[in-house]
Structure formats: C-alpha cells, structure tokens
Design a protein around this motif. Structure first.
Motif, mmCIF file in Angstrom:
data_model
loop_
_atom_site.group_PDB
_atom_site.id
_atom_site.type_symbol
_atom_site.label_atom_id
_atom_site.label_comp_id
_atom_site.label_asym_id
_atom_site.label_seq_id
_atom_site.Cartn_x
_atom_site.Cartn_y
_atom_site.Cartn_z
ATOM 1 N N SER A 16 -4.122 -4.993 -10.988
ATOM 2 C CA SER A 16 -3.244 -3.844 -11.189
ATOM 3 C C SER A 16 -2.139 -4.142 -12.188
ATOM 4 C CB SER A 16 -2.622 -3.433 -9.848
ATOM 5 O OG SER A 16 -1.933 -4.524 -9.265
ATOM 6 N N THR A 26 -1.994 5.177 -6.445
ATOM 7 C CA THR A 26 -2.859 5.327 -5.277
ATOM 8 C C THR A 26 -4.116 6.104 -5.664
ATOM 9 O OG1 THR A 26 -1.889 7.438 -4.587
ATOM 10 C CG2 THR A 26 -0.827 5.415 -3.769
ATOM 11 N N LEU A 267 -8.430 1.230 -7.513
ATOM 12 C CA LEU A 267 -7.376 1.321 -6.512
ATOM 13 C C LEU A 267 -7.931 1.327 -5.088
ATOM 14 C CD1 LEU A 267 -5.052 3.834 -8.369
ATOM 15 C CD2 LEU A 267 -4.550 1.450 -7.816
ATOM 16 N N ARG A 271 -5.530 -1.921 -3.477
ATOM 17 C CA ARG A 271 -4.311 -1.163 -3.200
ATOM 18 C C ARG A 271 -3.093 -2.082 -3.239
ATOM 19 N NH1 ARG A 271 -4.881 3.866 -0.568
ATOM 20 N NH2 ARG A 271 -2.601 3.924 -0.648
#
Length: 296
Positions: A16, A26, A267, A271
């Motif tokens: 990420s 999200t 995602l 997460r």
C-alpha cells in the motif's frame, strides 16, 4: 491454452505504501469512486427475479458461459412460469436455501436439455478470455481468478464457478443425475467449496440475500422442512427481460479487468486503514466478492 492473462497480478501484490496518499483506503471506497467505465450491465435475459411470500424479491444473475445447458433450462422454466406456486423447501443453517416442487410430481415443461457432469466445468481452451489472476494459493483449485465479472477456479484447461456465499447451484440426485435446473439452491453459509465440480453452479444472488438467509431453519434431515413446518411459498419467478421496462430491475457488476477492480483486490488482501493494524497479505476467491450495484 489460448487465454491472455490480465496484467493485474503485479497490482495486487504492490504494498500500500507504493500508492498515492489520495488513493482509496478501503475496498468500499474503491467501489464508491469507481468510474462508470468500471461497471458492466447485467443483461435482462441473464437476470432471474424470484419473488417469495410477502413480496420479498431476490435477484439472481445467471452464468450461461459457465453452465449453458442448465441456464437454458432455467430460462425455459421461468418462461413457462413453472416455479409459480412452488416453495422453498429446505433451509439448512450455515449451508443452503433450496427451492422447487416439494412434491416432486409437478410435470416439467417439454424441451428441457439433457445435462451431465460434463456441464459442471467450462472448457477454457476453446475461449479467449481476459483473466485477472488471484495470486494466492487455493485449497480446491490449482489457480483462481476473475473474468467477465465472475470469479472462477481453474485447473489446466477447465474453469468453474466456486461455491461462494450467495452462489446458486442446481439440486440433483445421485450421479449420473446432474439436475435439470428445476431444483435450485443458494449458499447461505461458509463457502462449501467441496461441492465444486460435483454440482452445476449457474449464477449468484446479486440482491435480496437477507430474504433467503433470514428464513426459519428446517428441522428435518439436511434442513428440509417437515410436514408440520410451513414452507415459504414462491409467488413468481421471471426473467427480467419478460418484465415491463418501467419495473425491470437493472444491475451492474464491476468489470474484473478494470483498474478499479485491481485496486479493490489489492485492498481486500492488504487492508491498512484506521481499523486494521495487520494486513492479511492474501485473500481467497470467496472473500473477494465482485462488487454489484443497483441502477434503479
């Protein structure tokens, strides 16, 4: 094998931190911000509208590419209004809701196609499909991925729809019986993937799952309702294409070859937002449901 793989594998694996600060944080944000180009309309002739007692409506997207003969039968049964007046006969906790003719004596309409176990899988070698691979191990298939808005499990030149939550299969008796499509069920519990390639999966519920998952559980064997228990009546089953334009439901699914879906997969597997402290680093095919939205 002639199938070009989508170049989204590397996107799914990027950490990420490699993404810009203003990127969606999200999966829900990805879905909300996805452009119109990231969505595919569900054809009206591939949308089954099941209405049960109380006017509760369940929309089922059919998958003719994966189960053409069974879907052809389901369309014929819907066109003949065969399910009208039948019922939901089985609700097994953490497993399935099943419906059809409880008496097993209602005559089937003429013209139904003969089915077999060969209809449980799709031959990939005869198709050119853009496949977005899911780069994580799966205990039930050598590979998994997505194509045309559908998840699929794969082994060599074969592909099939997995038994994920909300997916719809065809009830059958002992093999070689493969079912006609007159008896259907929807998964309402943990994905029973051991059923993959043992039963025809013909589609998925895209709207109305609470109407099925909240039904009283049957107390008979395998969750079938006993004679003393009240079955839920089916008022009607129609293809959306048979309904007037003014009341026809319209559904879109996310294009699994789109950049938005690549972000969504990344995602789902990684997460790292205000709630999550530890990214999972992976996701299985049934825990990355293809996003769906209603258009009216």
């Amino acid at each position: 094998m002639h199938r070009p793989l989508a170049l989204s594998l590397s996107l799914a694996l990027l950490p990420s931190a490699a993404w810009s600060a203003d990127a969606p944080a999200t999966p829900a944000a990805v879905v909300a911000q996805a452009p119109a180009s990231a969505w595919l309309p569900v054809p009206a002739e591939e949308l089954l509208v099941l209405t049960i007692k109380g006017g509760r409506r369940v929309l089922i997207q059919l998958a003719p590419a994966f189960a053409p003969r069974h879907v052809e039968n389901i369309r014929l049964l819907a066109a003949r209004h065969w399910w009208d007046g039948t019922s939901i006969n089985r609700v097994q906790d953490n497993y399935v809701v099943q419906w059809g003719d409880a008496t097993e004596k209602k005559p089937l309409p003429p013209g139904l196609s003969t089915t077999s176990a060969q209809d449980y899988v799709m031959d990939l070698t005869t198709r050119r499909m853009r496949i977005t691979p899911l780069p994580y191990a799966d205990p039930y298939a050598s590979a998994t991925g997505f194509s045309g808005g559908w998840p699929m499990a794969m082994d060599g030149g074969s592909a099939w729809l997995p038994h994920c939550y909300g997916y719809v299969g065809v009830g059958r008796n002992v093999s070689p019986d493969a079912g006609t499509g007159a008896e259907l069920y929807a998964v309402i519990g943990q994905a029973p993937r051991q059923l993959d390639r043992n039963i025809a999966v013909v589609g998925r519920v895209v709207d109305g799952m609470p109407a099925l998952s909240s039904l009283p559980r049957g107390t008979g064997d395998l969750g079938f309702y006993t004679a003393k228990e009240r079955k839920t009546p089916i008022l009607s089953v129609r293809l959306a294409s048979e309904m007037p334009e003014a009341v026809r439901p319209r559904v879109e699914v996310m294009d699994t070859g789109s950049d938005s879906f690549a972000d969504y997969l990344r995602l789902r597997a990684n997460r790292k937002d205000d709630f999550y402290d530890r990214p999972a680093g992976g996701v299985d095919i049934c825990n990355a449901p293809v996003p769906v939205r209603m258009r009216n």
